[in-house]
Design a protein around this motif. Structure first.
Motif, PDB file in Angstrom:
ATOM      1  N   LEU A  26       0.812  -1.225   0.000  1.00  0.00           N
ATOM      2  CA  LEU A  26       0.000   0.000   0.000  1.00  0.00           C
ATOM      3  C   LEU A  26       0.844   1.273   0.000  1.00  0.00           C
ATOM      4  O   LEU A  26       0.313   2.374  -0.108  1.00  0.00           O
ATOM      5  CB  LEU A  26      -0.950  -0.007   1.205  1.00  0.00           C
ATOM      6  N   ARG A  27       2.167   1.107   0.121  1.00  0.00           N
ATOM      7  CA  ARG A  27       3.029   2.299   0.082  1.00  0.00           C
ATOM      8  C   ARG A  27       2.960   2.908  -1.321  1.00  0.00           C
ATOM      9  O   ARG A  27       3.210   2.242  -2.313  1.00  0.00           O
ATOM     10  CB  ARG A  27       4.472   1.927   0.430  1.00  0.00           C
ATOM     11  N   GLY A  28       2.532   4.164  -1.358  1.00  0.00           N
ATOM     12  CA  GLY A  28       2.429   4.867  -2.643  1.00  0.00           C
ATOM     13  C   GLY A  28       1.165   4.509  -3.428  1.00  0.00           C
ATOM     14  O   GLY A  28       0.934   5.063  -4.502  1.00  0.00           O
ATOM     15  N   ALA A  29       0.341   3.580  -2.905  1.00  0.00           N
ATOM     16  CA  ALA A  29      -0.892   3.196  -3.629  1.00  0.00           C
ATOM     17  C   ALA A  29      -1.804   4.415  -3.774  1.00  0.00           C
ATOM     18  O   ALA A  29      -1.881   5.256  -2.877  1.00  0.00           O
ATOM     19  CB  ALA A  29      -1.616   2.092  -2.867  1.00  0.00           C
ATOM     20  N   ARG A  30      -2.467   4.489  -4.926  1.00  0.00           N
ATOM     21  CA  ARG A  30      -3.348   5.640  -5.217  1.00  0.00           C
ATOM     22  C   ARG A  30      -4.782   5.254  -4.866  1.00  0.00           C
ATOM     23  O   ARG A  30      -5.350   4.357  -5.488  1.00  0.00           O
ATOM     24  CB  ARG A  30      -3.218   6.023  -6.686  1.00  0.00           C
ATOM     25  N   VAL A  31      -5.309   5.935  -3.827  1.00  0.00           N
ATOM     26  CA  VAL A  31      -6.567   5.491  -3.223  1.00  0.00           C
ATOM     27  C   VAL A  31      -7.601   6.616  -3.199  1.00  0.00           C
ATOM     28  O   VAL A  31      -7.271   7.752  -2.846  1.00  0.00           O
ATOM     29  CB  VAL A  31      -6.309   5.063  -1.751  1.00  0.00           C
ATOM     30  N   LEU A  32      -8.823   6.283  -3.545  1.00  0.00           N
ATOM     31  CA  LEU A  32      -9.944   7.219  -3.365  1.00  0.00           C
ATOM     32  C   LEU A  32     -10.919   6.605  -2.363  1.00  0.00           C
ATOM     33  O   LEU A  32     -11.421   5.498  -2.575  1.00  0.00           O
ATOM     34  CB  LEU A  32     -10.645   7.459  -4.715  1.00  0.00           C
ATOM     35  N   VAL A  33     -11.170   7.321  -1.253  1.00  0.00           N
ATOM     36  CA  VAL A  33     -12.121   6.848  -0.234  1.00  0.00           C
ATOM     37  C   VAL A  33     -13.291   7.823  -0.151  1.00  0.00           C
ATOM     38  O   VAL A  33     -13.081   9.024   0.070  1.00  0.00           O
ATOM     39  CB  VAL A  33     -11.470   6.740   1.168  1.00  0.00           C
ATOM     40  N   THR A  34     -14.504   7.320  -0.292  1.00  0.00           N
ATOM     41  CA  THR A  34     -15.676   8.200  -0.171  1.00  0.00           C
ATOM     42  C   THR A  34     -16.240   8.121   1.252  1.00  0.00           C
ATOM     43  O   THR A  34     -15.985   7.166   1.979  1.00  0.00           O
ATOM     44  CB  THR A  34     -16.773   7.801  -1.179  1.00  0.00           C
ATOM     45  N   GLY A  35     -16.977   9.158   1.626  1.00  0.00           N
ATOM     46  CA  GLY A  35     -17.556   9.202   2.978  1.00  0.00           C
ATOM     47  C   GLY A  35     -16.477   9.206   4.034  1.00  0.00           C
ATOM     48  O   GLY A  35     -16.592   8.556   5.069  1.00  0.00           O
ATOM     49  N   ALA A  36     -15.412   9.981   3.765  1.00  0.00           N
ATOM     50  CA  ALA A  36     -14.218   9.890   4.625  1.00  0.00           C
ATOM     51  C   ALA A  36     -14.098  11.050   5.609  1.00  0.00           C
ATOM     52  O   ALA A  36     -13.056  11.236   6.213  1.00  0.00           O
ATOM     53  CB  ALA A  36     -12.965   9.800   3.753  1.00  0.00           C
ATOM     54  N   SER A  37     -15.180  11.821   5.796  1.00  0.00           N
ATOM     55  CA  SER A  37     -15.082  12.917   6.766  1.00  0.00           C
ATOM     56  C   SER A  37     -15.325  12.411   8.187  1.00  0.00           C
ATOM     57  O   SER A  37     -14.895  13.056   9.152  1.00  0.00           O
ATOM     58  CB  SER A  37     -16.084  14.032   6.429  1.00  0.00           C
ATOM     59  N   THR A  38     -16.039  11.300   8.318  1.00  0.00           N
ATOM     60  CA  THR A  38     -16.343  10.756   9.653  1.00  0.00           C
ATOM     61  C   THR A  38     -16.358   9.222   9.589  1.00  0.00           C
ATOM     62  O   THR A  38     -16.240   8.641   8.514  1.00  0.00           O
ATOM     63  CB  THR A  38     -17.759  11.183  10.132  1.00  0.00           C
ATOM     64  N   GLY A  39     -16.576   8.630  10.741  1.00  0.00           N
ATOM     65  CA  GLY A  39     -16.882   7.201  10.830  1.00  0.00           C
ATOM     66  C   GLY A  39     -15.818   6.281  10.247  1.00  0.00           C
ATOM     67  O   GLY A  39     -14.609   6.531  10.347  1.00  0.00           O
ATOM     68  N   ILE A  40     -16.275   5.212   9.619  1.00  0.00           N
ATOM     69  CA  ILE A  40     -15.373   4.170   9.106  1.00  0.00           C
ATOM     70  C   ILE A  40     -14.492   4.729   7.988  1.00  0.00           C
ATOM     71  O   ILE A  40     -13.301   4.416   7.900  1.00  0.00           O
ATOM     72  CB  ILE A  40     -16.197   2.963   8.596  1.00  0.00           C
ATOM     73  N   GLY A  41     -15.051   5.594   7.150  1.00  0.00           N
ATOM     74  CA  GLY A  41     -14.292   6.197   6.051  1.00  0.00           C
ATOM     75  C   GLY A  41     -13.115   7.015   6.574  1.00  0.00           C
ATOM     76  O   GLY A  41     -11.996   6.935   6.038  1.00  0.00           O
ATOM     77  N   GLU A  42     -13.364   7.782   7.629  1.00  0.00           N
ATOM     78  CA  GLU A  42     -12.283   8.587   8.231  1.00  0.00           C
ATOM     79  C   GLU A  42     -11.189   7.648   8.759  1.00  0.00           C
ATOM     80  O   GLU A  42      -9.995   7.870   8.522  1.00  0.00           O
ATOM     81  CB  GLU A  42     -12.857   9.435   9.377  1.00  0.00           C
ATOM     82  N   GLN A  43     -11.596   6.585   9.443  1.00  0.00           N
ATOM     83  CA  GLN A  43     -10.616   5.624   9.983  1.00  0.00           C
ATOM     84  C   GLN A  43      -9.822   4.957   8.855  1.00  0.00           C
ATOM     85  O   GLN A  43      -8.616   4.730   8.982  1.00  0.00           O
ATOM     86  CB  GLN A  43     -11.314   4.559  10.837  1.00  0.00           C
ATOM     87  N   MET A  44     -10.507   4.674   7.733  1.00  0.00           N
ATOM     88  CA  MET A  44      -9.785   4.061   6.599  1.00  0.00           C
ATOM     89  C   MET A  44      -8.740   5.038   6.062  1.00  0.00           C
ATOM     90  O   MET A  44      -7.631   4.632   5.708  1.00  0.00           O
ATOM     91  CB  MET A  44     -10.764   3.652   5.502  1.00  0.00           C
ATOM     92  N   ALA A  45      -9.108   6.319   6.003  1.00  0.00           N
ATOM     93  CA  ALA A  45      -8.153   7.317   5.508  1.00  0.00           C
ATOM     94  C   ALA A  45      -6.896   7.302   6.386  1.00  0.00           C
ATOM     95  O   ALA A  45      -5.768   7.324   5.874  1.00  0.00           O
ATOM     96  CB  ALA A  45      -8.805   8.698   5.506  1.00  0.00           C
ATOM     97  N   TYR A  46      -7.078   7.221   7.709  1.00  0.00           N
ATOM     98  CA  TYR A  46      -5.912   7.219   8.613  1.00  0.00           C
ATOM     99  C   TYR A  46      -5.070   5.947   8.440  1.00  0.00           C
ATOM    100  O   TYR A  46      -3.842   5.994   8.471  1.00  0.00           O
ATOM    101  CB  TYR A  46      -6.361   7.365  10.075  1.00  0.00           C
ATOM    102  N   HIS A  47      -5.739   4.801   8.245  1.00  0.00           N
ATOM    103  CA  HIS A  47      -4.969   3.563   8.021  1.00  0.00           C
ATOM    104  C   HIS A  47      -4.156   3.660   6.722  1.00  0.00           C
ATOM    105  O   HIS A  47      -2.967   3.351   6.708  1.00  0.00           O
ATOM    106  CB  HIS A  47      -5.907   2.351   7.909  1.00  0.00           C
ATOM    107  N   TYR A  48      -4.828   4.079   5.646  1.00  0.00           N
ATOM    108  CA  TYR A  48      -4.094   4.206   4.375  1.00  0.00           C
ATOM    109  C   TYR A  48      -2.917   5.172   4.559  1.00  0.00           C
ATOM    110  O   TYR A  48      -1.838   4.954   4.000  1.00  0.00           O
ATOM    111  CB  TYR A  48      -5.024   4.714   3.269  1.00  0.00           C
ATOM    112  N   ALA A  49      -3.135   6.232   5.331  1.00  0.00           N
ATOM    113  CA  ALA A  49      -2.059   7.206   5.572  1.00  0.00           C
ATOM    114  C   ALA A  49      -0.878   6.529   6.268  1.00  0.00           C
ATOM    115  O   ALA A  49       0.273   6.695   5.861  1.00  0.00           O
ATOM    116  CB  ALA A  49      -2.601   8.355   6.420  1.00  0.00           C
ATOM    117  N   ARG A  50      -1.174   5.747   7.299  1.00  0.00           N
ATOM    118  CA  ARG A  50      -0.089   5.057   8.029  1.00  0.00           C
ATOM    119  C   ARG A  50       0.662   4.086   7.112  1.00  0.00           C
ATOM    120  O   ARG A  50       1.843   3.844   7.293  1.00  0.00           O
ATOM    121  CB  ARG A  50      -0.661   4.290   9.226  1.00  0.00           C
ATOM    122  N   PHE A  51      -0.036   3.538   6.130  1.00  0.00           N
ATOM    123  CA  PHE A  51       0.626   2.619   5.179  1.00  0.00           C
ATOM    124  C   PHE A  51       1.403   3.377   4.106  1.00  0.00           C
ATOM    125  O   PHE A  51       2.008   2.765   3.225  1.00  0.00           O
ATOM    126  CB  PHE A  51      -0.415   1.709   4.502  1.00  0.00           C
TER     127      PHE A  51
END
Ligand code: NDP
Length: 282
Positions: A26-51
């Protein structure tokens, strides 16, 4: 009991033999996450960021997206961009995909997760709301999938659709929402077959979630059902791993899989339990 035990063993075996997850992928992977301002989407954004991924996030509230994007950068995202969009608008789903493909120079993961707000109550006959919710929760998913397929085909990418146990098992107080999730399962289930028959490069993962402890979900069920809620961060991580390992399905928590089976084996018992789990005062 023997039957249930066999199912548990079979499920565990399938999990163990699932292809391993390599966080480096996932390093450098190009990702689009919808519904990412709150909830599960927000948490996914943080995980992808850590990766160390390159992320585009979207939802309606620009200010909140900006804060999430800033946190993503501080957590290690190579890029964190945001675009405000309303998935109830005709043109916004295309606009968001085009933005992500252009800014990231392609797309490896399209994670469709957003949902519009909907009442948690008896069906009141509001057709207008149901029509609107279908636009947000279903048609925008289909539109974004169509728009992103070429880019995903080129990158051997993955599309992840976040669905729900309620997309497989009707329960009270959620008629419009449940209908949109059944529709999602149907559409992306068919697409899984067709892409596989065409030997497409694109993998599709459909995620079945049970009750997750996001603010919006907890607000709804409080005082109506007394069921355990599972952590949004863990749900998000499981969704990401499912997409990264190109698995067709996720059941989180694991027992949602058992529930989807037993509801068909023992329908009257299941219905009795469901109807008596929900507090309803006429
Ligand atoms: P939230 O309600 O916490 O988040 C919904 C997201 O969608 C927000 O970012 C919101 O942001 C965005 N959104 C709402 N309306 C629109 C719109 N019209 N256009 C664009 N974006 C919009 O949801 P959860 O995190 O709880 O759920 C995430 C996913 O998980 C959903 O697909 C849901 O069905 C599924 N799920 C959740 C469960 C749970 O118990 N939480 C259980 C089973 C499945 P903004 O307001 O800024 O637009």
């Amino acid at each position: 009991k023997v039957l249930l035990a066999s199912v548990c063993v079979a499920y565990t075996a399938v999990k163990w033999t699932a292809p391993g997850f390599n966080p480096e992928s996932l390093r450098g992977a190009r990702v689009l996450v919808t519904g990412a301002s709150t909830g599960i989407g927000e948490q996914m954004a943080y995980h992808y960021a850590r990766f160390g991924a390159q992320i585009v996030i979207t939802a309606r509230r620009e200010k909140v997206l900006q804060q999430v994007a800033e946190k993503c950068l501080s957590l290690g995202a190579q890029k964190a961009l945001y675009i405000a969009a309303d998935m109830g608008n005709e043109s916004d789903p295309d606009k968001v995909v085009d933005f992500a493909v252009e800014k990231l120079g392609g797309l490896d993961y399209l994670v469709l997760n957003h949902i519009g707000p909907t009442p948690f109550s008896m069906w009141d006959g509001d057709l207008e709301h149901t029509r609107w919710l279908f636009k947000v929760n279903f048609f925008s998913y289909v539109q974004m999938a169509k728009r992103a397929l070429n880019a995903l085909e080129q990158s051997k990418g993955s599309l992840v659709a976040v669905s729900s146990l309620l997309g497989k098992m009707p329960t009270p107080f959620t008629a419009p929402y449940t209908s949109t999730k059944f529709a999602l399962n149907g559409f992306f289930g068919v697409l899984q077959h067709e892409l596989s028959m065409k030997k497409s490069n694109v993998s599709i993962s459909i995620c079945t979630l049970g009750l997750i402890d996001t603010e919006s979900a907890m607000e709804k069920v409080r005082g109506v059902i007394d069921a355990p809620a599972y952590p949004a961060a863990e749900a998000g991580l499981n969704i990401i791993i499912t997409g990264a390992t190109r698995q067709p399905e996720l059941y989180y928590p694991w027992f949602t899989y058992i529930l989807t089976l037993t509801k068909d084996w023992f329908p009257s018992v299941t219905n009795y339990i469901i109807q008596n789990t929900y507090k309803y005062v006429p």
